[in-house]
Design an enzyme around this catalytic site. Structure first.
Site, PDB file in Angstrom:
ATOM      1  CG  LEU A   1      -8.515  37.708 -21.959  1.00 50.74           C
ATOM      2  CD1 LEU A   1      -7.127  38.158 -21.492  1.00 50.74           C
ATOM      3  CD2 LEU A   1      -8.338  36.781 -23.164  1.00 50.74           C
ATOM      4  CG  HIS A   2     -13.654  40.976 -18.555  1.00 54.16           C
ATOM      5  ND1 HIS A   2     -12.678  41.028 -17.594  1.00 54.16           N
ATOM      6  CD2 HIS A   2     -14.326  42.152 -18.467  1.00 54.16           C
ATOM      7  CE1 HIS A   2     -12.768  42.184 -16.949  1.00 54.16           C
ATOM      8  NE2 HIS A   2     -13.752  42.881 -17.456  1.00 54.16           N
ATOM      9  NE  ARG A   3     -10.500  45.768 -18.288  1.00 53.30           N
ATOM     10  CZ  ARG A   3     -11.366  46.381 -17.508  1.00 53.30           C
ATOM     11  NH1 ARG A   3     -12.398  46.994 -18.036  1.00 53.30           N
ATOM     12  NH2 ARG A   3     -11.212  46.408 -16.220  1.00 53.30           N
TER      13      ARG A   3
ATOM     14  NE  ARG B   1     -16.973  41.952 -23.083  1.00 52.45           N
ATOM     15  CZ  ARG B   1     -17.660  42.843 -23.785  1.00 52.45           C
ATOM     16  NH1 ARG B   1     -17.637  42.812 -25.089  1.00 52.45           N
ATOM     17  NH2 ARG B   1     -18.366  43.765 -23.181  1.00 52.45           N
TER      18      ARG B   1
ATOM     19  CG  ASP C   1      -8.639  41.338 -19.728  1.00 59.34           C
ATOM     20  OD1 ASP C   1      -9.311  40.915 -18.759  1.00 59.34           O
ATOM     21  OD2 ASP C   1      -9.005  41.207 -20.921  1.00 59.34           O
TER      22      ASP C   1
END
Ligand code: UD1
Length: 359
Positions: A207-209, A240, A280
């Site tokens: 996940l990073h968006r 992030r 994502d």
């Protein structure tokens, strides 16, 4: 006469895409490549290991831009790259994907009247709130040679009036995967986490968006769902995301096994062995597809709708119920598979199209 390609990369997925293309360019006699790293990703885990593992030549230039706002990253690259392009005088600037590095490089080149070749042209999420959507739309409209991974991507360009020098090459990420031997240390990685593939399955999540990490409601909902899944989940954490979890006091359930970002081949091996992937990321969605591992996409749309149509991907957004339902659906993996993104020879095609364009 030897034509000069100046390639600009900056973020993790671009290293993966550039690896097979650089090899293909090196095989063409009258083409030479100069690699430039913007420094958008700079950690060893996010950058250095990829160059080593994928055998990418050390970039001649590193702009050392690092992290910052969109304007900071884009503006810094513009200023630093202008000097390099004036010095190097390439015949074409080659860019990949949809990051701030892609946009900034395309804009610098276009302003200096250097033709831009965009690999991964024509992808659209149709969601202009994504920074990547702005980056890819603008890059496509600045590009002179547009190389698309699929028929649909070329159709998207047509709809926007971009018709010249558009070619369907397939996806170079597929090439990279096929050209990379599987990581040898996967069992060790799993054992370190207290997992044993022989006795139990596991899920893999990434996940990073910003659309997830910057919205606490979405982030909470996704992690509530993951915490409820019945199998252990291996989750390499993007910096992030690690920061966002801390900032929002979100604790990981005991079934979640966090890791630092993992090297390319370890990630491929984890994906290959996972029961289902939750992500994502655009790259991970199709790598899971290539490895025939079902994927639950934690976004509201996808640039890779073919994977959904063929039955290997479900787009759930951040909806907890939807995520859990999709995980149940994929207890049984789909049986039919065909690849709409080429046959693993996209990089050769990219190099050939560049050569033809410059002839
Ligand atoms: C960028 C791309 C995204 C791509 C992703 C792949 C843009 C707008 N986004 O997002 O399209 O999918 O790369 O990972 O270009 N950080 C580190 N070490 C690093 C790099 C980043 O700690 O080596 C941290 C920093 O705290 C930074 C944050 O990660 O603020 C985000 O990095 P950034 O490059 O801005 O964007 P990504 O989220 O990685």
């Amino acid at each position: 006469m030897t034509d000069h390609v100046l390639t600009v990369v900056g973020a993790r997925p671009q290293f993966v895409k550039a690896a097979p293309v650089s090899r293909a360019i090196a095989r063409i006699e009258n083409l030479r490549e100069t690699l430039t790293h913007t420094g958008q990703h700079y950690d060893r885990a996010m950058s250095g290991t990829f160059f080593e593992e994928l055998g990418i030549p050390i970039p001649k230039h590193n702009l050392g831009v690092g992290s910052g706002t969109h304007a900071y990253q884009t503006g810094s690259i513009l200023m630093a790259l202008e000097k390099i392009l004036e010095e190097e005088r390439p015949d074409v600037v080659l860019v990949y994907g949809d990051t701030n590095s892609t946009l900034a490089a395309a804009l610098t080149a276009a302003k200096l009247h250097v033709p831009v070749c965009h690999v991964e042209a024509g992808l659209r999420s149709h969601n202009r709130r994504m920074p990547e959507e702005t980056n890819r739309v603008v890059t496509d409209h600045l590009s002179s040679l547009l190389l698309c991974p699929s028929d649909l991507a070329a159709e998207n360009l047509k709809r926007e009036g971009v018709r010249q020098n558009v070619h369907i090459t397939g996806d170079v990420m597929y090439d990279c995967l096929l050209q990379s031997p599987e990581a040898p240390d996967i069992q060790a990685t799993l054992k370190c986490l207290g997992l044993d593939r022989e006795t139990e399955g596991f899920y893999l999540a990434t996940l990073h968006r910003p659309e997830n990490t910057e919205f606490p409601d979405r982030l909470t909902s996704i992690f509530e769902a993951l915490n409820e899944l019945e199998m252990p989940i291996v989750i390499p954490l993007h910096p992030r995301t690690r920061n966002a979890l801390e900032a929002n006091d979100i604790t990981l359930g005991s079934n979640l096994h966090p890791l630092d970002p993992v090297p390319y081949r370890t990630m491929q091996a984890l994906m290959r062995q996972a029961t289902t992937v939750f992500t994502d990321s655009g790259g991970v969605q199709r790598e899971a597809f290539y490895l025939q591992t079902p994927c639950v996409t934690l976004r509201d749309e996808t640039e890779w709708p073919e994977t959904v149509a063929i039955g290997w991907n479900v787009v759930t957004g951040a909806d907890k119920k939807g995520i859990l339902k999709a995980s149940r659906k994929f207890r049984q993996a789909p049986s039919a598979w065909n690849c709409p993104y080429g046959d693993g020879t996209a990089a050769e095609e990219v190099a050939r199209k560049i050569q033809e364009y410059l002839r």
